[in-house]
Design a protein around this motif. Structure first.
Motif, PDB file in Angstrom:
ATOM      1  N   ASN A 159       6.791   7.625  -4.050  1.00  0.00           N
ATOM      2  CA  ASN A 159       5.517   8.285  -3.809  1.00  0.00           C
ATOM      3  C   ASN A 159       4.424   7.223  -3.733  1.00  0.00           C
ATOM      4  N   SER A 160       3.272   7.599  -3.277  1.00  0.00           N
ATOM      5  CA  SER A 160       2.211   6.622  -3.019  1.00  0.00           C
ATOM      6  C   SER A 160       1.715   5.934  -4.287  1.00  0.00           C
ATOM      7  N   ILE A 161       1.720   6.623  -5.416  1.00  0.00           N
ATOM      8  CA  ILE A 161       1.239   6.025  -6.662  1.00  0.00           C
ATOM      9  C   ILE A 161       2.163   4.892  -7.101  1.00  0.00           C
ATOM     10  N   ASP A 162       3.457   5.151  -7.116  1.00  0.00           N
ATOM     11  CA  ASP A 162       4.404   4.116  -7.536  1.00  0.00           C
ATOM     12  C   ASP A 162       4.433   2.956  -6.550  1.00  0.00           C
ATOM     13  N   LYS A 163       4.359   3.276  -5.275  1.00  0.00           N
ATOM     14  CA  LYS A 163       4.365   2.226  -4.262  1.00  0.00           C
ATOM     15  C   LYS A 163       3.111   1.358  -4.390  1.00  0.00           C
ATOM     16  N   ASN A 164       1.961   1.975  -4.604  1.00  0.00           N
ATOM     17  CA  ASN A 164       0.721   1.215  -4.767  1.00  0.00           C
ATOM     18  C   ASN A 164       0.748   0.338  -6.017  1.00  0.00           C
TER      19      ASN A 164
END
Length: 105
Positions: free
Chosen positions: A11-16
């Motif tokens: 998801n975008s949070i973990d990737k960021n």
């Protein structure tokens, strides 16, 4: 599994969060800085705007520095682990609730 496939599934949070760590390593002038700059030269906004394949390439160039980062993070968590173990040991009656535990920890 290749890193780019993992990045596709995150998801975008973990990737960021992962990209922030790599950005931090890049800002500290790693040993492969020239090769990294070559990969990032096509991206005008840095590592966040490159595709997963290029993120994977940059990661492979910063693996040693990432290893050192993880090593230092685990050393920092050993203090927190001691606190967590103390909390769990004192809960001999198993009455701890998740919300109370999260506030306490």
């Amino acid at each position: 599994m290749k890193l780019e496939k993992i990045l596709d599934r995150l998801n975008s949070i973990d990737k960021n969060n992962f990209i922030k760590v790599i950005d931090n390593i890049i800002s500290q002038n790693p040993k492969n800085a020239k090769a990294i700059d070559k990969i990032l030269s096509s991206a005008d906004r840095g590592l966040k705007s490159v595709d997963n394949q290029n993120v994977s390439k940059v990661f492979s160039l910063t693996e040693d520095e990432f290893y050192e980062y993880l090593k230092s993070e685990f050393q920092d968590t050993s203090n927190q682990l001691d606190i967590l173990i103390d909390i769990l040991i004192r809960d001999g009656n198993c009455i701890i609730k998740q919300d109370w535990f999260s506030r306490l920890y």
